[in-house]
Design a protein around this motif. Structure first.
Motif, PDB file in Angstrom:
ATOM      1  N   VAL A  38       0.840  -1.191   0.000  1.00  0.00           N
ATOM      2  CA  VAL A  38       0.000   0.000   0.000  1.00  0.00           C
ATOM      3  C   VAL A  38       0.877   1.243   0.000  1.00  0.00           C
ATOM      4  N   GLY A  39       0.505   2.208  -0.819  1.00  0.00           N
ATOM      5  CA  GLY A  39       1.132   3.519  -0.814  1.00  0.00           C
ATOM      6  C   GLY A  39       0.147   4.541  -0.294  1.00  0.00           C
ATOM      7  N   VAL A  40       0.612   5.443   0.536  1.00  0.00           N
ATOM      8  CA  VAL A  40      -0.243   6.496   1.091  1.00  0.00           C
ATOM      9  C   VAL A  40       0.377   7.832   0.713  1.00  0.00           C
ATOM     10  N   ILE A  41      -0.383   8.639  -0.018  1.00  0.00           N
ATOM     11  CA  ILE A  41       0.100   9.968  -0.388  1.00  0.00           C
ATOM     12  C   ILE A  41      -0.951  11.005  -0.022  1.00  0.00           C
ATOM     13  N   GLY A  42      -0.478  12.177   0.329  1.00  0.00           N
ATOM     14  CA  GLY A  42      -1.410  13.227   0.702  1.00  0.00           C
ATOM     15  C   GLY A  42      -0.677  14.436   1.238  1.00  0.00           C
ATOM     16  N   ASN A  43      -1.370  15.173   2.079  1.00  0.00           N
ATOM     17  CA  ASN A  43      -0.759  16.356   2.683  1.00  0.00           C
ATOM     18  C   ASN A  43       0.006  15.926   3.931  1.00  0.00           C
ATOM     19  N   CYS A  44       0.097  16.778   4.909  1.00  0.00           N
ATOM     20  CA  CYS A  44       0.844  16.458   6.130  1.00  0.00           C
ATOM     21  C   CYS A  44       0.215  15.299   6.904  1.00  0.00           C
ATOM     22  N   GLN A  45      -0.962  14.864   6.506  1.00  0.00           N
ATOM     23  CA  GLN A  45      -1.647  13.781   7.188  1.00  0.00           C
ATOM     24  C   GLN A  45      -1.244  12.397   6.667  1.00  0.00           C
ATOM     25  N   ALA A  46      -0.497  12.333   5.575  1.00  0.00           N
ATOM     26  CA  ALA A  46      -0.175  11.047   4.953  1.00  0.00           C
ATOM     27  C   ALA A  46       0.580  10.121   5.906  1.00  0.00           C
ATOM     28  N   ASP A  47       1.637  10.611   6.527  1.00  0.00           N
ATOM     29  CA  ASP A  47       2.419   9.751   7.424  1.00  0.00           C
ATOM     30  C   ASP A  47       1.627   9.307   8.652  1.00  0.00           C
ATOM     31  N   PRO A  48       0.905  10.201   9.335  1.00  0.00           N
ATOM     32  CA  PRO A  48       0.091   9.736  10.471  1.00  0.00           C
ATOM     33  C   PRO A  48      -0.977   8.719  10.052  1.00  0.00           C
ATOM     34  N   LEU A  49      -1.579   8.906   8.875  1.00  0.00           N
ATOM     35  CA  LEU A  49      -2.575   7.940   8.408  1.00  0.00           C
ATOM     36  C   LEU A  49      -1.933   6.588   8.117  1.00  0.00           C
ATOM     37  N   ALA A  50      -0.746   6.602   7.559  1.00  0.00           N
ATOM     38  CA  ALA A  50      -0.023   5.351   7.313  1.00  0.00           C
ATOM     39  C   ALA A  50       0.272   4.649   8.641  1.00  0.00           C
ATOM     40  N   LYS A  51       0.656   5.412   9.658  1.00  0.00           N
ATOM     41  CA  LYS A  51       0.932   4.821  10.971  1.00  0.00           C
ATOM     42  C   LYS A  51      -0.335   4.219  11.579  1.00  0.00           C
ATOM     43  N   LEU A  52      -1.465   4.892  11.407  1.00  0.00           N
ATOM     44  CA  LEU A  52      -2.728   4.347  11.901  1.00  0.00           C
ATOM     45  C   LEU A  52      -3.059   3.030  11.198  1.00  0.00           C
ATOM     46  N   MET A  53      -2.836   2.979   9.893  1.00  0.00           N
ATOM     47  CA  MET A  53      -3.079   1.738   9.148  1.00  0.00           C
ATOM     48  C   MET A  53      -2.198   0.618   9.691  1.00  0.00           C
ATOM     49  N   GLN A  54      -0.923   0.930   9.911  1.00  0.00           N
ATOM     50  CA  GLN A  54       0.026  -0.075  10.374  1.00  0.00           C
ATOM     51  C   GLN A  54      -0.256  -0.522  11.807  1.00  0.00           C
ATOM     52  N   ALA A  55      -0.969   0.282  12.564  1.00  0.00           N
ATOM     53  CA  ALA A  55      -1.303  -0.067  13.945  1.00  0.00           C
ATOM     54  C   ALA A  55      -2.554  -0.940  14.029  1.00  0.00           C
ATOM     55  N   ASN A  56      -3.224  -1.153  12.906  1.00  0.00           N
ATOM     56  CA  ASN A  56      -4.448  -1.940  12.885  1.00  0.00           C
ATOM     57  C   ASN A  56      -4.127  -3.392  12.532  1.00  0.00           C
ATOM     58  N   PRO A  57      -4.315  -4.326  13.479  1.00  0.00           N
ATOM     59  CA  PRO A  57      -3.964  -5.729  13.222  1.00  0.00           C
ATOM     60  C   PRO A  57      -4.725  -6.343  12.043  1.00  0.00           C
ATOM     61  N   LEU A  58      -5.987  -5.977  11.859  1.00  0.00           N
ATOM     62  CA  LEU A  58      -6.755  -6.522  10.731  1.00  0.00           C
ATOM     63  C   LEU A  58      -6.186  -6.051   9.396  1.00  0.00           C
ATOM     64  N   PHE A  59      -5.793  -4.796   9.333  1.00  0.00           N
ATOM     65  CA  PHE A  59      -5.161  -4.261   8.130  1.00  0.00           C
ATOM     66  C   PHE A  59      -3.859  -5.011   7.850  1.00  0.00           C
ATOM     67  N   CYS A  60      -3.078  -5.211   8.888  1.00  0.00           N
ATOM     68  CA  CYS A  60      -1.746  -5.820   8.749  1.00  0.00           C
ATOM     69  C   CYS A  60      -1.787  -7.290   8.352  1.00  0.00           C
TER      70      CYS A  60
END
Length: 161
Positions: free
Chosen positions: A9-31
């Motif tokens: 998965v690639g996440v691109i956006g404004n200053c929120q891109a990195d925090p959103l990627a971290k939230l995704m990575q913190a979700n066990p179901l996503f991972c």
């Protein structure tokens, strides 16, 4: 793709891109099925070629809407046209609690005024400037207020996850 391989998965956006990627990575179901292999804030792209090749390596792209990348006319429409990938567009998230001193400045005719360096205006900085706070005091006052605010935000964020 084998059973054990995860979709990239690639996440691109404004200053929120990195925090959103971290939230995704913190979700066990996503991972279980996905891994964030690339995350970038559009205003931080320095090597456009590397940016595009990183997106080509992704199976799925999550992006916020954007008209163009700084210094390049490439926009969301071009991204969709150039990549044969699943692309999910999500809205820009806005929560004043994380940036309590920032906001939009409008003219009397309700036109948004944008500084050349950002979308937002730092109202704390503007207020200190308009009150003619001396330069040495300005930095000290500003840092003290921002440091205290950051501590409160961090404490609240720890309890929100």
């Amino acid at each position: 793709m084998g059973m054990s391989e995860k979709l990239k998965v690639g996440v691109i956006g404004n200053c929120q891109a990195d925090p959103l990627a971290k939230l995704m990575q913190a979700n066990p179901l996503f991972c279980e099925k996905y891994e964030v292999s690339f995350s970038v804030a559009l205003h931080r792209i320095e090597d456009f070629g590397f940016f595009l090749s990183s997106l080509h390596d992704c199976d799925i792209i999550f992006t916020q809407p954007f008209k163009q990348i700084s210094g390049n006319a490439f926009g969301l429409k071009d991204l969709k046209a150039s990549l044969n990938k699943k692309i999910f567009v999500f809205p820009n998230l806005y929560f004043e609690g994380y940036y309590p001193f920032y906001g939009y400045l409008h003219s009397r005719r309700n036109k948004k005024l944008k500084p050349s360096y950002d979308d937002y205006v730092n109202f704390l900085m503007l207020s200190l400037y308009l009150k003619d706070v001396p330069r040495n005091d300005f930095v000290e006052i500003y840092d003290a207020i921002v440091d205290e605010s950051s501590l409160l935000i961090e404490r609240n964020a720890e309890h929100s996850l």
